[in-house]
Motif scaffolding. Structure first.
Motif, short mmCIF file in Angstrom:
data_model
loop_
_atom_site.label_atom_id
_atom_site.label_comp_id
_atom_site.label_asym_id
_atom_site.label_seq_id
_atom_site.Cartn_x
_atom_site.Cartn_y
_atom_site.Cartn_z
N ASP A 1 117.37 13.18 21.62
CA ASP A 1 117.40 14.62 21.35
C ASP A 1 117.96 15.40 22.52
O ASP A 1 118.46 16.50 22.35
CB ASP A 1 115.99 15.14 21.06
CG ASP A 1 115.38 14.46 19.84
OD1 ASP A 1 116.16 14.05 18.96
OD2 ASP A 1 114.15 14.34 19.78
N LEU B 1 120.33 14.44 24.76
CA LEU B 1 121.75 14.30 25.06
C LEU B 1 122.55 14.98 23.95
O LEU B 1 122.18 14.90 22.77
CB LEU B 1 122.13 12.82 25.15
CG LEU B 1 121.56 12.08 26.37
CD1 LEU B 1 121.79 10.58 26.25
CD2 LEU B 1 122.18 12.60 27.66
N ASN B 2 123.61 15.65 24.34
CA ASN B 2 124.45 16.34 23.37
C ASN B 2 125.11 15.30 22.44
O ASN B 2 125.87 14.46 22.90
CB ASN B 2 125.52 17.12 24.13
CG ASN B 2 126.32 18.05 23.23
OD1 ASN B 2 126.26 17.93 22.01
ND2 ASN B 2 127.05 18.96 23.84
N PRO B 3 124.80 15.35 21.14
CA PRO B 3 125.25 14.28 20.24
C PRO B 3 126.76 14.20 20.05
O PRO B 3 127.26 13.16 19.65
CB PRO B 3 124.56 14.62 18.90
CG PRO B 3 124.22 16.06 19.00
CD PRO B 3 123.97 16.35 20.44
N VAL B 4 127.48 15.27 20.34
CA VAL B 4 128.92 15.24 20.10
C VAL B 4 129.74 15.08 21.37
O VAL B 4 130.95 15.22 21.34
CB VAL B 4 129.39 16.50 19.34
CG1 VAL B 4 128.74 16.57 17.98
CG2 VAL B 4 129.12 17.75 20.13
N TYR C 1 129.18 7.54 23.05
CA TYR C 1 128.40 8.68 22.57
C TYR C 1 126.94 8.25 22.54
O TYR C 1 126.65 7.06 22.41
CB TYR C 1 128.85 9.08 21.16
CG TYR C 1 130.20 9.75 21.14
CD1 TYR C 1 130.31 11.10 21.45
CD2 TYR C 1 131.34 9.04 20.82
CE1 TYR C 1 131.54 11.72 21.43
CE2 TYR C 1 132.59 9.66 20.80
CZ TYR C 1 132.68 11.01 21.11
OH TYR C 1 133.88 11.62 21.10
N HIS D 1 124.69 8.16 20.31
CA HIS D 1 124.21 7.34 19.19
C HIS D 1 124.72 5.90 19.25
O HIS D 1 124.26 5.05 18.50
CB HIS D 1 124.61 7.98 17.85
CG HIS D 1 126.07 7.86 17.54
ND1 HIS D 1 127.00 8.79 17.93
CD2 HIS D 1 126.75 6.89 16.90
CE1 HIS D 1 128.18 8.41 17.53
NE2 HIS D 1 128.08 7.26 16.91
#
Ligand SMILES: Nc1ncnc2c1ncn2[C@@H]1O[C@H](COP(=O)(O)OP(=O)(O)O)[C@@H](O)[C@H]1O
Ligand code: SF4
Ligand SMILES: [Mg+2]
Lengths: 334, 324
Positions: free
Chosen positions: B104, B106-109, B149, B151
Motif C-alpha cells: 500500500d 509504494l506507488n503502484p504505477v 513495479y 506488484h
C-alpha cells in the motif's frame, strides 16, 4: 513478462476484430430480415414525398441495401463485405446519386473538430479542477466547485444549447446562428476565422454541460486516492505538495477516468447529434438527422456502421492506453 | 538524545467530540537506540508515530505537547510546532518512515527506481542510480530489481525495499509501524536481523511499533508499553520481558510465544481494550486487571519511576511509600 504483454495484446486485437465483424454482419442481416418487400414500400413512400418518379438507379441502390431476392444470401454477403472493405456504402437517396461514403467523408471532419475538441477540453478542464477540488475536500475551492458541477450536470443539454443560441446568437448577435462556416468565404483567407466563429457556441455549450461530470468523477477518485498510504509516503519523503498531488495522487486517481475518456471519444459521433441539430452543424449527427427525416436508408446505415466502428476503435485504444499507464493490468494478461 | 517527546496529545476530532488516542505521552529516544512500542491493536501506536512525524490525517490532530528533534546539525526543532513547509527539509533526511504494508505504501504505477529517484533528487543526491543500487544491495535485493513495479515483487522483497527506501537519505531516525506484520515468520526474522545489522553499520535510531511484544525482546534496547493511549510502562527490553512491572505488560508477554522457545500454553488477556470515548475513571486497565484493588477504580496511577524503569500502576505505590 515481454511475452505476457504480447499475448495480452493479441487477445485484445482478436476480440475487437471479432466484435467489429459481428457489427458489420448485423448491419448486413437486419435490413434483409425485414418481412415482405421493403424496397417497393420505400420507393412508393419516397415518390409520394417528392412527387417525382424515382430514377431506376436509386431503386437499385435501395434494392442493394435490402438484398436482391434473386441472388443467394451468401453471394450477397460476400459482395457486401467487399464493398465495406472498399468503404463503398452505396448511394444516398436524398442526395442521389452522391455516394454515402462521400457524404460521411464530408461530415466526419466537422464532427471530429467539434466533438473532438470539446471532449478533450471538457476532460482537461473537468479533470484539472477535479484534482484541485479532491486534493482538499471540503476546502474553499471544493466548496464552490462541487455544488456548481452538480448543478451544471443537472441542466438538460438541449435547454442550455437553446438558451445560448437565443442569447448569444439572436439577442446579442455575437455568434452566427448555425452552420459550420461562412459559404461565401470558402477557400478564401477569412475561412479559418469563420470556422472558429461558428465553432464557439456549439463547442462552449458542450464543454459547459460536460465538464462538471468529469470534475465530480475526478474529485471523488482523488479523495479516495489521497487517503492511500503511498500518497502519505510521498509527503513523508519531503516532496513538494505539487509533486505529491500530481505524481502520487492524481496519477493514480486518473486511471478510471482514462477509460471513461476513451468511451466519451467513442461516443463522439453519436454524442454530436443534439448539438449538430440545434446549431445546424454540418457533421455526422446532422447527416443522420437529415437521413432520418428524408428516409435515406443507405445513408442511415452508413452512419450507424461508422458510429459502431468508432466506438469499437475508441474502446480498443482505451484498453491499450490503460495497459500502458497501469502496469498492474499487464499481469492480468499472463 | 535525538528525540524528546513531552506530553504529546493527539485527538480524533469529530462533531460528537474529540477522542484522545494519544494521551500525555512523554519519552526520549537516544542516538542509535531502538525503542520498541507495544500494545494491543487500537491502543494508539500508529497515531503516536504519525504524530511524531507530523503525518496525521484529519480528523486526527496534535492538540498538545512538544516533539523536540535534536538533529546532527543545527538547532533543536519542535516538530509539533513547525509549518509543513519548514518540515519538508527535515523529512526523510532526519526522519524516515516504514509503513505496515509496503504494497500500500509504494506507488503502484511507478517503478522502484523512480520512487528512490524522486526522494534522492529532492534532497540533493546526484548519483541517483548508484545510490539506489547501493541501498537495494544493503537489504539483499539485486539492483536490477530497481526496474520492477511493486506488484512484481514478493511481499518480503517489497518490505525490504521499503526499508532500503527509508535509508535513502541516511536518516537519523527511522520510524517503523508494524513493518513485519504482513510477512511470514521466516521473512520476519530475516528483516529484524537486517534492521539490527544496518543500525550497527549506519547508527540511526529506530522507533519500532508492534502488537507483538515477544518480537521486541530481541530487537529493542528499550520498550514502551501503551494502553488506552498512554504509556503504562517503559524500561530496558530484557527487564520488561523478564519482570514486567505492570499487570498489562505481564498479560501481553504471556499472550505471545517467545520467538526462540517452544510454544507453551498461552494465556490471553481477558476482556477487550478500553473504549477511548469512555475511559474508566481510575486505572484504564482496571476492568481487566487480575491484580486490581480498591484504589484502582478511584484514582488514575501516574507513570512513575519504579526502580528499573517507569510504570503506571498502584501496586507500586506501597513500595514507594515503603522506600520513603
Ligand atoms: N479515523 C479515525 N477516526 C476516529 N478515531 C480513530 C480513527 N483512527 C483511529 N482512531 C482511534 O484511535 C485509536 C488508536 O488507533 P491506532 O493508532 O490506529 O491504534 P494501533 O495502531 O495501536 O492499532 C483507535 O482505537 C480509535 O479509537
Ligand atoms: S493500577 Fe490497579 S488496576 Fe491498574 S494495573 Fe495496577 S493493579 Fe491493575
Ligand atoms: Mg496500527
Amino acid at each position: 513478462m515481454k511475452q505476457g504483454k504480447g499475448r495480452f495484446l493479441t487477445r485484445r486485437v482478436a476480440f475487437y476484430v471479432a466484435t467489429a465483424w459481428s457489427a458489420i454482419t448485423l448491419n448486413f442481416l437486419i435490413p434483409r430480415l425485414m418481412p415482405g418487400d421493403p424496397t417497393s414500400v420505400i420507393v412508393r413512400q419516397l415518390q409520394k414525398q417528392s412527387g417525382e418518379s424515382i430514377p431506376p438507379e436509386a431503386v437499385e441502390a435501395i434494392q442493394k441495401l435490402f438484398g436482391d431476392p434473386r441472388a443467394g444470401l451468401l453471394q450477397q454477403y460476400w459482395d457486401y463485405l467487399g464493398s465495406v472493405a472498399r468503404l463503398d456504402f452505396g448511394l444516398s437517396i436524398s442526395r442521389f446519386p452522391t455516394p454515402v461514403g462521400e457524404l460521411l467523408g464530408a461530415g466526419l471532419p466537422w464532427t471530429l473538430l467539434l466533438v473532438g475538441t470539446t471532449t478533450l477540453l471538457a476532460f482537461a478542464i473537468g479533470t484539472g479542477l477535479g484534482i484541485a477540488a479532491g486534493w482538499k475536500p471540503g476546502g474553499r475551492l471544493d466548496g464552490f466547485l462541487s455544488p456548481l458541477s452538480t448543478f451544471l450536470s443537472a441542466l438538460p443539454y438541449f435547454w442550455v444549447a437553446l438558451i445560448a443560441l437565443y442569447v448569444f446568437g439572436l439577442v446579442l448577435g455575437w455568434f452566427p446562428l448555425g452552420g459550420g462556416y461562412d459559404p461565401d468565404l470558402y477557400g478564401r483567407p477569412g475561412f479559418l476565422g469563420s470556422v472558429l466563429e461558428h465553432l464557439v457556441m456549439p463547442a462552449a455549450t458542450i464543454v459547459f454541460s460536460a465538464f462538471g461530470g468529469w470534475l465530480l468523477g475526478m474529485r471523488n477518485m482523488m479523495i479516495t486516492t489521497v487517503s492511500e498510504d503511498y500518497v502519505l509516503l510521498g509527503k513523508a519523503k519531503g516532496l513538494s505538495s505539487g509533486r505529491v498531488m500530481f505524481r502520487y495522487a492524481a496519477r493514480n486517481a486518473l486511471l478510471p477516468s482514462v477509460t471513461g475518456f476513451a468511451m466519451a471519444i467513442g461516443g463522439v459521433l453519436g454524442g454530436a447529434l443534439l448539438t449538430e441539430i440545434v446549431f445546424s452543424y454540418p457533421g455526422i449527427g446532422y447527416l443522420l438527422y437529415d437521413a432520418v427525416s428524408k428516409r435515406d436508408y443507405p445513408l442511415m446505415q452508413g452512419v450507424f456502421l461508422l458510429t459502431t466502428l468508432t466506438v469499437l476503435l475508441a474502446n480498443f485504444v482505451a484498453d491499450s492506453v490503460y495497459v500502458m499507464i497501469d502496469p498492474r493490468t499487464r499481469e492480468a494478461g499472463r | 538524545m535525538i528525540l524528546d517527546v513531552k506530553g504529546l496529545n493527539v485527538d480524533y476530532i469529530s462533531a460528537a467530540g474529540a477522542v484522545r488516542a494519544v494521551n500525555d505521552v512523554s519519552f526520549q529516544l537516544r542516538r542509535g537506540e531502538i525503542l520498541g512500542v507495544a500494545g494491543e491493536s487500537g491502543c494508539g501506536k500508529s497515531t503516536l508515530i504519525m504524530g511524531l512525524i507530523r503525518l496525521l490525517r484529519p480528523p486526527a490532530a496534535i492538540t498538545g505537547g512538544e516533539v523536540w528533534l535534536h538533529p546532527r546539525e543545527g538547532r533543536p526543532v519542535d516538530i509539533a510546532r513547525r509549518t509543513d513547509k519548514e518540515l519538508r527539509k527535515l523529512r526523510w533526511r532526519s526522519i524516515a518512515v516504514v509503513l505496515q504494508s509496503a504494497m500500500d505504501a509504494l506507488n503502484p504505477v511507478a517503478r522502484l527506481s523512480a520512487q528512490f529517484a524522486d526522494v534522492l533528487r529532492e534532497h540533493g543526491y546526484r548519483n541517483v542510480e548508484e545510490r539506489t543500487a547501493e541501498l537495494l544491495e544493503m537489504v539483499g535485493i539485486s539492483p536490477d530489481r530497481a526496474r520492477s513495479y511493486p506488484h512484481e515483487m514478493s511481499g518480503g522483497m517489497r518490505q525490504r525495499a521499503m526499508i532500503a527506501l527509508a535509508l535513502a537519505c541516511d536518516p537519523e531516525i527511522v520510524v517503523m509501524d508494524e513493518p513485519t506484520t504482513a510477512v511470514d515468520v521466516v521473512m520476519q526474522r530475516q528483516i529484524l536481523a537486517q534492521i539490527l545489522e544496518l543500525r550497527q553499520k549506519l547508527g540511526f535510531s529506530v522507533v519500532f511499533v508492534t502488537h507483538d511484544l515477544s518480537l521486541l525482546v530481541e530487537l529493542a534496547d528499550r520498550i514502551a508499553i501503551m494502553y488506552g493511549g498512554r504509556i503504562v510502562e517503559l524500561g530496558e527490553a530484557a527487564e520488561i520481558y523478564r519482570s514486567p512491572k505492570h499487570p498489562y505488560t505481564k498479560g501481553l508477554r504471556d499472550s505471545f510465544p517467545p520467538l526462540h522457545a517452544p510454544v507453551t500454553r498461552l494465556s490471553g488477556i481477558p476482556g477487550t481494550p478500553p473504549d477511548l470515548r469512555n475511559l474508566p475513571h481510575g486505572c484504564a486497565f482496571e476492568p481487566r486487571c487480575p491484580s486490581r484493588f480498591d484504589e484502582c477504580a478511584q484514582r488514575r496511577p501516574e507513570l512513575l519511576d519504579v526502580g528499573d524503569g517507569l510504570a503506571a500502576c498502584h501496586l507500586h505505590d506501597r513500595e514507594r511509600t515503603a522506600h520513603a
